[in-house]
Design an enzyme around this catalytic site. Structure first.
Site, PDB file in Angstrom:
ATOM      1  N   HIS A  99       0.955  -1.438   0.241  1.00 20.33           N
ATOM      2  CA  HIS A  99      -0.041  -0.501  -0.026  1.00 20.33           C
ATOM      3  C   HIS A  99       0.752   1.241  -0.124  1.00 20.33           C
ATOM      4  O   HIS A  99       1.507   1.534   0.638  1.00 20.33           O
ATOM      5  CB  HIS A  99      -0.829  -0.561   1.751  1.00 20.33           C
ATOM      6  N   ASP A 104       2.873  -4.748   8.439  1.00 18.12           N
ATOM      7  CA  ASP A 104       1.678  -4.244   8.081  1.00 18.12           C
ATOM      8  C   ASP A 104       0.402  -4.734   8.641  1.00 18.12           C
ATOM      9  O   ASP A 104      -0.438  -5.613   7.043  1.00 18.12           O
ATOM     10  CB  ASP A 104       1.571  -3.305   6.320  1.00 18.12           C
ATOM     11  N   GLN A 164      -4.069  -4.694   6.859  1.00 14.31           N
ATOM     12  CA  GLN A 164      -5.557  -5.794   6.729  1.00 14.31           C
ATOM     13  C   GLN A 164      -6.105  -7.222   7.501  1.00 14.31           C
ATOM     14  O   GLN A 164      -6.643  -7.705   7.469  1.00 14.31           O
ATOM     15  CB  GLN A 164      -5.316  -6.336   4.859  1.00 14.31           C
ATOM     16  N   LYS A 203     -10.140  -0.281  10.432  1.00  7.01           N
ATOM     17  CA  LYS A 203     -10.724  -1.202   9.920  1.00  7.01           C
ATOM     18  C   LYS A 203     -10.444  -2.814  10.174  1.00  7.01           C
ATOM     19  O   LYS A 203     -11.203  -3.947   8.972  1.00  7.01           O
ATOM     20  CB  LYS A 203      -9.180  -1.791   8.658  1.00  7.01           C
ATOM     21  N   CYS A 242      -4.651   2.507  -4.198  1.00  8.74           N
ATOM     22  CA  CYS A 242      -3.525   3.087  -3.325  1.00  8.74           C
ATOM     23  C   CYS A 242      -2.472   1.731  -3.326  1.00  8.74           C
ATOM     24  O   CYS A 242      -1.601   2.122  -2.337  1.00  8.74           O
ATOM     25  CB  CYS A 242      -3.287   3.524  -1.765  1.00  8.74           C
TER      26      CYS A 242
HETATM   27  C1  LIG Z   1      -2.019  -2.849   3.771  1.00  8.75           C
HETATM   28  C2  LIG Z   1      -3.523  -1.242   3.920  1.00  8.75           C
HETATM   29  N1  LIG Z   1      -1.719  -0.725   4.539  1.00  8.75           N
HETATM   30  C3  LIG Z   1      -2.093   0.425   5.210  1.00  8.75           C
HETATM   31  C4  LIG Z   1      -2.896   0.930   5.215  1.00  8.75           C
HETATM   32  C5  LIG Z   1      -3.391   2.097   5.910  1.00  8.75           C
HETATM   33  O1  LIG Z   1      -4.438   2.419   6.442  1.00  8.75           O
HETATM   34  P1  LIG Z   1      -4.933   4.320   7.494  1.00  8.75           P
HETATM   35  O2  LIG Z   1      -5.385   4.554   5.730  1.00  8.75           O
HETATM   36  O3  LIG Z   1      -5.724   3.665   8.069  1.00  8.75           O
HETATM   37  O4  LIG Z   1      -3.614   4.324   7.929  1.00  8.75           O
HETATM   38  C6  LIG Z   1      -4.196   0.899   4.292  1.00  8.75           C
HETATM   39  C7  LIG Z   1      -5.274   1.249   4.542  1.00  8.75           C
HETATM   40  O5  LIG Z   1      -6.464   1.208   3.454  1.00  8.75           O
HETATM   41  C8  LIG Z   1      -4.130  -0.948   3.701  1.00  8.75           C
HETATM   42  O6  LIG Z   1      -4.305  -1.668   3.240  1.00  8.75           O
END
Ligand SMILES: Cc1ncc(COP(=O)(O)O)c(C=O)c1O
Ligand SMILES: Cc1ncc(COP(=O)(O)O)c(C=O)c1O
Lengths: 151, 405, 405, 151
Positions: B122, B199, B202, B225, B363
């Site tokens: 992401h 990370d 998800q 999430k 993203c």
């Molecule tokens: C794999 C992954 N990493 C990081 C993020 C970033 O999360 P946040 O926007 O809540 O900071 C997301 C959210 O879309 C994600 O799906």
């Protein structure tokens, strides 16, 4: 489904499948890139302006049906028009897709572009419809090189 | 076992309509909906127990502090961290990654060092490293993505070497659904003394996570999430890293003693929580974790895998639809493209059918570049979705074809 | 005019009891309580309109985006900023100050440069500058505090010079109540092209703020101190600064285009809002601003000044009590010490009477050092407090004397 | 008010007004600073330990009634006690102020320190009562120099 039929009219689907004036234009007098970061639409616009009149205009890029057909119909519409006029058409087109009331006369002036009236029911798609027009404005305003739709 | 009727009754928004159609919410990878208990948690806090925390001797402040620190204990237990002091509250996964970049990696990273990430990250797990690498003259190295949607871990032996100062990798891809088995990667990195950031944005909501058995050095996720409120998330870091990291932001609560000459910083985790934190957010997130724990992550995992299998079958039966990402081990996310139809048009038409899906690059532009596509339509499912809803989604996709055909 | 009964009926917590006594909440400088409309705002969002913002074509995402961006417009109007794009959502005042330190000042600050602050700053407006100055070999300069509780602005001519790269100063002191008239300071700083950051964490809730007439370059505040939720706050910055500032955190939403080679950043304010923001927090804060606007900041100011005058009179009548900070122009904050009795004991005893006050250094240790005291007891009043409550507070203080005498 | 009277007993108020063993001790064999950042209490503790026995013990600093009287009573109590014993007393005192049940015998052993039983009704004040004890442990454990109460 009627709003959707309003949006995806046959003309729009046709221009999406077979965009007119698609391709690069070399040489050209004006040029700009357009980009809608939110949906990934990309557009490259080329103009050949002679004596203040758009002699030729072409585009390439990839985007959704609304942005592709909008670019295609815009290029058809603008060929032969004067630069001075384009700014007025830009405003009218913007009013059309955002649902600001347009006089019958002004609507008439837009000709085939009137098919984009359905966009006003889909605020999220206004940027798609207007990307080619923003890119056009940037091409004519030589100080900016990449058009973006407002966020 | 998921009692689907009971579960659905806990989420008020699932009973609303969109464009006159019953809402089918299939945008869970972007953010999840909230059960009534989470919604009530902040109402109750503000109506009965609220004050600023930590520095107050009065009752309300003590109650808020107990609830906030209780939330930290809930998080610790949820991911089986070794100690509550390893739990830092942040805005979300993005801030957690930025915190590690600035407080851990920035001070140790040298020119020509490397940071290893993957091609399915992401943007939040790319840009902080890219910005830092640029500032330091370091290099970003990439574990490549295969057509299948899996990462090419056979490249690890070349990529993992002593120049690498951190590995940052997703536990589960938000655009492809791929679940990465990180066991070998983490073992090999640790053999070279390289810490690994996982990370979990998800993964956290889809299957049980145990940071001790995973042996991640940093693990990050967002409350929103996992059925919790917005504006709150977690950085878990091993104590040995946290202790030696530089403070993050300066302000109240992260210090012991201040004078204009010298400031003494507070202990972990407070050193990293400057200013008034998202008190209601932390408490609401803990309520969400309790909710999910009550259902049981294993039960959720099993139920969602059934949904995924059913949806995959239904969607593959649609002519001209191609699923992007068919890894062996996947969470309940399906990205797809349709011949001659742009995802943005798909999204609009499905929305008119009451179906909420996400369209775009999610993203993860490098993933899109890898498949040479501008965007996908993404259906992401939760334990509150049903097979009947998947049928509605499939019908909506067929409508798209009809209309755009 | 404040209709006190109506106002109090809007705040559910004011009708609760503590230790069997009616709550008298006088800790408003630490954090304020929430009206029902603010509490309902996030319940309603989550029950009807919630999804992640900005990247979604579906209804719920569009609604959430409209509400979130609508909140930005509300903030703009509330402080009369020139443009919505000058409004950046952050966690709170502390994060806003840290953002300016890292994205604005860090790239331009050189060794031997100076940062000018005052002796009455909150730790949040000291430590970020101290940490940065230390990293850069720059110097922190201090506008001194006078016994009266006012700043000694006569020292400005010596302190303001071309070495100063930023002035960061509070609009209203959280421990003394002093309201600083910043007109001259800002004019003189601007004459030397030095930008001024105004810490509005306290001022925002007590009197009307117009950032254009104030002419601050950066103005920061927290939602939770103006009757809004925790975890949300605002950085206002003039466009000319924001445009040229480095991005803050990296992640989703703050970029236009990502590849491993190169990333293009988004426009302001999005460049500074990486990751999923506190959506419910921003919307809740806007609801709070609407609430406060409906009462009217001028009416609030007038009512609170009456409370302050009455409380000052009542407290000064108590033998052995000394008020710390008696500036001409004060907001409704009274810090005091009592002969031979430590504030911590005062706080505990008052709490047993249902009175919530704060004791300690209030994150302003330099102020305590200046008065050579370890701590104070602080009574901070809001428009929902009453003279009858002030009588209860005064009675509680007398009980302290009795018990500890 | 009865809980408050339990907390602020006459003995405590007396030791707060007239702390015993207040002052510096020079020379000394052990020393530590204690600090409760949340309320600003500061404490400096000096011990003279000979053959494992606390021959003399003094403190300086400033704090609330609970922390001052706790330091005062602790120093009185510990004079003449062995180092080995202090660790046991620390545990018992901690159990007392946090309301963990203490056997009658153990309570008896604490002597006058039993007046701090009232603290258990005031969780926010446990740190005040135990600051001097934490500082003591740090003074005896030479590797640490500033004691803090847990957060
Ligand atoms: C794999 C992954 N990493 C990081 C993020 C970033 O999360 P946040 O926007 O809540 O900071 C997301 C959210 O879309 C994600 O799906
Ligand atoms: C004057 C002042 N500045 C800054 C802050 C920090 O605000 P926050 O903790 O909400 O970030 C406060 C809060 O106590 C304050 O009173």
């Amino acid at each position: 489904m009627s709003e959707l039929r309003e949006l995806y009219q046959e003309v729009i689907l046709d221009h999406n499948r077979n965009p007119r004036n698609f391709g690069q234009l070399r040489p050209h007098s004006h040029h700009a890139n357009g980009h809608n970061p939110l949906c990934g639409d990309k557009l490259e616009l080329f103009l050949d302006v002679v004596d203040g009149v758009i002699k030729d205009i072409k585009f390439t890029g990839s985007g959704c049906a609304i942005s592709t057909s909008s670019a295609s119909l815009m290029t058809q519409f603008l060929k032969g028009k004067s630069i001075a006029e384009t700014r007025i058409y830009f405003d009218h087109f913007h009013d059309l897709v955002t649902g600001k009331g347009l006089s019958d006369e002004d609507l008439d002036d837009l000709g085939k572009l009137a098919v984009f009236a359905g966009v006003q029911e889909f605020p999220a798609r206004v940027k798609c419809a207007s990307l080619s027009w923003h890119t056009l404005m940037n091409a004519l305003d030589t100080t900016k090189h990449i058009a973006q739709t407002e966020n | 076992m998921i009692d689907i009727n009971k579960v659905r009754s806990n989420f008020p928004i699932l009973h609303t309509e969109v464009h006159g159609k019953a809402l089918v919410y299939a945008d869970n990878a972007a953010s999840t909906q909230k059960p009534q208990s989470v919604i009530d948690s902040s109402s109750e806090l503000y109506a009965k127990n609220y004050a600023n925390i930590h520095r107050g001797v009065h009752q309300l402040s003590q109650r808020s502090t107990a609830l906030y620190e209780g939330a930290r204990a809930t998080v610790r237990a949820f991911i089986n961290a070794g100690d509550v002091k390893e739990i830092v509250f942040v805005r979300g996964a993005t801030e957690a990654i930025n915190l590690v970049a600035s407080s851990y990696l920035e001070p140790v990273l040298q020119a020509n060092d490397q940071i290893l990430i993957s091609e399915m990250e992401h943007h939040s797990n790319i840009i902080p490293w890219q910005m830092l690498a640029e500032r330091k003259g370091a290099e970003l190295k990439i574990i490549p993505l295969l057509e299948s949607g899996d990462l090419d871990f056979t490249k690890l032996p070349q990529l993992l070497n002593s120049k690498v100062k951190l590995v940052a990798i997703t536990h589960m891809s938000n655009s492809l659904g791929t679940i990465n088995d990180l066991t070998t990667l983490i073992d090999q990195a640790h053999a070279l003394d390289i810490p690994v950031l996982v990370d979990g944005a998800q993964s956290i909501a889809h299957f049980p996570v145990d940071v001790q058995s995973l042996d991640s050095d940093f693990f990050v996720f967002s409350g929103h999430k996992i059925y919790g409120p917005t504006g709150i998330g977690v950085l878990h870091a091993k104590e040995k890293y946290l202790e030696n990291m530089q403070p993050y932001q300066g302000g109240g609560d992260m210090i012991l003693n201040v004078s204009f000459e010298k400031t003494e910083f507070n202990d972990i985790p407070y050193k990293f929580e400057a200013g008034t934190p998202n008190i209601a957010g932390a408490i609401g997130m803990a309520t969400a974790l309790d909710y999910v724990s009550d259902l049981g992550l294993s039960a959720i995992d099993q139920y969602e895998r059934e949904l995924l299998a059913y949806a995959t079958e239904q969607f593959q039966a649609i002519d001209g639809l191609k699923i992007i990402g068919l890894a062996e081990n996947k969470g309940s996310i399906i990205s797809f493209i349709m011949e001659g139809i742009h995802p943005h048009d798909v999204g609009t038409i499905m929305d008119m059918e009451g179906v909420a899906v996400r369209t775009g690059h999610h993203c993860t532009q490098p993933v899109m570049d890898c498949y040479n596509i501008p965007a996908t339509t993404r259906v992401s499912l939760s334990f509150y979705n049903t097979k009947a809803e998947i049928d509605i989604i499939a019908r909506a996709i067929r409508k798209v074809k009809e209309l755009m055909g």
